[in-house]
Design an enzyme around this catalytic site. Structure first.
Site, PDB file in Angstrom:
ATOM      1  N   GLU A   1      44.189  67.515  56.764  1.00  0.00           N
ATOM      2  CA  GLU A   1      43.315  68.434  57.508  1.00  0.00           C
ATOM      3  C   GLU A   1      44.157  69.473  58.240  1.00  0.00           C
ATOM      4  O   GLU A   1      45.307  69.199  58.629  1.00  0.00           O
ATOM      5  CB  GLU A   1      42.493  67.613  58.524  1.00  0.00           C
ATOM      6  CG  GLU A   1      41.591  68.464  59.402  1.00  0.00           C
ATOM      7  CD  GLU A   1      40.575  67.648  60.206  1.00  0.00           C
ATOM      8  OE1 GLU A   1      40.579  66.408  60.114  1.00  0.00           O
ATOM      9  OE2 GLU A   1      39.775  68.283  60.926  1.00  0.00           O
TER      10      GLU A   1
ATOM     11  N   GLU B   1      30.919  64.595  58.674  1.00  0.00           N
ATOM     12  CA  GLU B   1      30.423  63.958  59.911  1.00  0.00           C
ATOM     13  C   GLU B   1      29.346  64.803  60.601  1.00  0.00           C
ATOM     14  O   GLU B   1      29.393  65.003  61.828  1.00  0.00           O
ATOM     15  CB  GLU B   1      31.581  63.662  60.875  1.00  0.00           C
ATOM     16  CG  GLU B   1      32.558  62.642  60.333  1.00  0.00           C
ATOM     17  CD  GLU B   1      33.554  62.113  61.353  1.00  0.00           C
ATOM     18  OE1 GLU B   1      33.614  62.640  62.475  1.00  0.00           O
ATOM     19  OE2 GLU B   1      34.274  61.155  61.008  1.00  0.00           O
TER      20      GLU B   1
ATOM     21  N   GLU C   1      37.357  58.574  55.022  1.00  0.00           N
ATOM     22  CA  GLU C   1      38.290  58.565  56.160  1.00  0.00           C
ATOM     23  C   GLU C   1      38.357  57.131  56.669  1.00  0.00           C
ATOM     24  O   GLU C   1      37.309  56.544  57.002  1.00  0.00           O
ATOM     25  CB  GLU C   1      37.811  59.460  57.310  1.00  0.00           C
ATOM     26  CG  GLU C   1      37.997  60.930  57.068  1.00  0.00           C
ATOM     27  CD  GLU C   1      37.638  61.773  58.291  1.00  0.00           C
ATOM     28  OE1 GLU C   1      37.863  61.318  59.442  1.00  0.00           O
ATOM     29  OE2 GLU C   1      37.123  62.882  58.078  1.00  0.00           O
TER      30      GLU C   1
ATOM     31  N   GLN D   1      45.478  60.359  58.010  1.00  0.00           N
ATOM     32  CA  GLN D   1      45.694  61.470  57.106  1.00  0.00           C
ATOM     33  C   GLN D   1      47.096  61.336  56.502  1.00  0.00           C
ATOM     34  O   GLN D   1      47.733  60.326  56.734  1.00  0.00           O
ATOM     35  CB  GLN D   1      45.527  62.768  57.864  1.00  0.00           C
ATOM     36  CG  GLN D   1      44.153  62.885  58.532  1.00  0.00           C
ATOM     37  CD  GLN D   1      43.870  64.270  59.093  1.00  0.00           C
ATOM     38  OE1 GLN D   1      44.659  65.186  59.009  1.00  0.00           O
ATOM     39  NE2 GLN D   1      42.694  64.403  59.715  1.00  0.00           N
TER      40      GLN D   1
HETATM   41  O1  AHR Z   1      40.739  62.394  60.947  1.00  0.00           O
HETATM   42  C1  AHR Z   1      40.500  62.903  62.225  1.00  0.00           C
HETATM   43  C2  AHR Z   1      39.051  63.257  62.459  1.00  0.00           C
HETATM   44  O2  AHR Z   1      38.279  62.089  62.502  1.00  0.00           O
HETATM   45  C3  AHR Z   1      38.384  64.078  61.390  1.00  0.00           C
HETATM   46  O3  AHR Z   1      38.591  65.437  61.554  1.00  0.00           O
HETATM   47  C4  AHR Z   1      36.941  63.765  61.569  1.00  0.00           C
HETATM   48  O4  AHR Z   1      36.208  63.863  60.391  1.00  0.00           O
HETATM   49  C5  AHR Z   1      36.938  62.361  62.165  1.00  0.00           C
HETATM   50  O5  AHR Z   1      36.149  62.276  63.293  1.00  0.00           O
END
Ligand code: AHR
Length: 513
Positions: free
Chosen positions: A47, A193, A313, A365
């Site tokens: 991200e 989300e 995620e 991530q």
């Molecule tokens: O991965 C960090 C954040 O966690 C992401 O941007 C979001 O989708 C989630 O709340």
């Protein structure tokens, strides 16, 4: 005096009992197949957040980068994870991202302020750079479209830019930008989300369902072979009605989507080791609930077709969360320890045990931001969580086998009778991979590994992730927690035994004919 001696004897007897090995049975049956393991469950996520893209993946000024500005050390470490699919550009970031800001000559790209993480976004890394990176890494790109502040026209145009060979405006624009061939991006998620108040353009389930449906139609009409992923409920306990959200979203989108996305972050805020070890049980419970909701939605489909679950995620995340730790260039720089690595193995076991329905998962991530790879200007190291993921992603393929674990258990406030041994089994050809987390903090457990069908034929290769203490972390120049190859273990006939050390993840790989 006599009384004192008596107490000493009792204490000694007690401690020798404590020191005895615990025992268990792990029963495998190669005829009892749960489902095919999709390699995409070993996916990752990158991200525009903190130093994930800028300073992690992409650092054009750095002596460690290649001609395109990609950090070579990071790319090499990422290749070690055998990442099959990489999600981008967010996350919360995508809900304010306008993809056209990130294409064309870099000097003409606007700088914006990202309101998800409160950082300037230079847009020097965009669609074409991300595709180049995926090609170098050997991974499949997975895009998320902006269904927060974006429009469905914008989403459809992005699909055209990436996937249409020639003719319409955006296809020609890609060609003009130096990419004559389409990028062929197969996986697209419909926002991120959107159920969360923290999301730019947060909506209720009805509004999201209607909006995402129109985006889905236009995107599919532009590129019919794409796979669409709906934003399912992001935070089970933070959302007052996660089941309701998922049901409504499935109802609206069932005829267009291939997956529904779920998110889960766990943590050890209370410093309660066993509660933390048991936290991935929730992943299996949620998977089962959503699977039932998918079945219900599919029963009303025009042309029945399977919808799957994408845990797009997941990770351990609780230290660098909230306040200043969640803003700016050093946001979400979580440092991981051994217990976190064991929980990651727990997530992966849960995905494998539900291989029939979980067909994608993305560790959040890749670099620096709650990540297995961590950099500074001169160096990088692999965090503890890197090692279980690398072992699974390079070895556990084929079919997931049902497995019976009979052994000692523990209780937590939330769960009773949680097995200390957390196990998954992958079977391909004649090769079997047995993944075992011994969640016992202090004691080894010796397991009889029994095959109900067929014969083991040794030796088995053994890799272990373990360390001196559950709180041990890695750092620059010091990867204390890593995967270590142990001595092979002989196995023949219907069973063999193996002792799993306390607080460890072990991968056993051998033949089962
Ligand atoms: O991965 C960090 C954040 O966690 C992401 O941007 C979001 O989708 C989630 O709340």
């Amino acid at each position: 005096m006599l009384r004192h001696l008596f107490i000493c004897l009792i204490l000694l007897a007690g401690s020798s009992l404590m020191a005895q090995d615990l025992s268990a049975r792990i029963k495998i049956d190669k005829d009892r197949v749960i489902g095919d393991i999709d390699k995409n469950i070993y996916g990752n996520f990158s991200e525009h957040l903190g130093r994930c893209i800028y300073g992690g993946i992409y650092d054009p000024g750095s002596k460690l980068s290649d001609k395109q500005g990609f950090r070579k050390d990071v790319l090499e470490a990422a290749k070690g994870l055998n990442v099959p699919i990489l999600r981008w550009p967010g996350g919360n970031f995508v809900s304010g991202y306008h993809w056209e800001d990130g294409i064309g000559p870099k000097k003409d790209r606007p700088e914006r302020t990202d309101l998800a993480w409160h950082t300037p976004e230079p847009n020097t890394f965009g669609t074409d750079e991300f595709i180049d990176y995926c090609r170098k890494m050997g991974t499949e790109p997975y895009f998320a479209v902006n269904l927060g502040t974006g429009t469905f026209d914008e989403a459809r145009n992005w699909v055209e830019y990436c996937n249409v060979k020639e003719g319409p405006y955006y296809a020609e624009l890609r060609k003009k930008n130096g990419h004559p061939e389409p990028h062929n991006v197969k996986y697209w998620s419909l926002g991120n989300e959107v159920d969360g108040w923290w999301q730019m353009g947060h909506k209720n389930a009805e509004d999201y369902g209607k909006f995402a449906l129109e985006a889905a139609k236009l995107m599919k009409w532009t590129s019919p072979d794409i796979k669409l992923i709906a934003a399912g409920s992001s935070n089970f306990y933070g959302n007052s009605d996660p089941h309701g959200w998922n049901r409504t979203v499935l109802e609206y989108l069932k005829d267009y989507i291939d997956y529904i996305a779920l998110h889960r972050y766990v943590g050890n805020r209370e410093n309660d080791y066993y509660a933390f070890m048991a936290s991935t049980i929730d992943v299996e419970e949620r998977t089962k609930i959503v699977e039932a909701q998918i079945d219900e939605a599919m029963s009303k489909m025009r042309n029945p077709r399977q919808i799957y679950v994408a845990w797009d995620e997941y990770n351990v995340w609780y230290r660098a969360r909230g306040g200043e730790a969640a803003r700016g260039r050093n946001a979400l720089e979580e440092k991981y320890n051994l217990e976190d690595a064991l929980v990651i193995a727990g997530f992966l076991n849960a995905f494998i045990r539900n291989a029939h329905i979980v067909k994608m998962a993305n560790m959040a991530q890749l670099v620096n931001v709650i990540a297995p790879i961590f950099t500074n200007e001169n160096d990088m190291f692999r965090q503890t969580i890197y090692f279980p993921l690398a072992l699974y992603a390079n070895n556990s393929f084929g079919q997931s086998l049902d497995v019976l674990v009979d052994g000692p258990t523990f209780d937590t406030k939330q769960y009773q009778q949680v097995p200390y041994l957390d196990v998954s089994v992958a079977y391909q050809g004649e090769e079997v991979v047995i993944n075992v987390v011994n969640r016992h903090k202090d004691q080894p457990i010796t397991a009889e590994i029994i095959s109900q069908e067929g014969q083991f034929s040794g030796p088995f290769t053994v890799f272990e992730v373990n360390g001196p203490d559950v709180k041990t972390e890695n750092t620059f120049g010091k990867e204390v927690i890593k995967s270590v190859k142990k001595d092979d273990v002989a196995a023949s006939g219907a069973g063999f035994s193996y002792t799993f050390p306390a607080h460890s993840y072990t991968m056993l790989k051998g033949k089962l004919k």
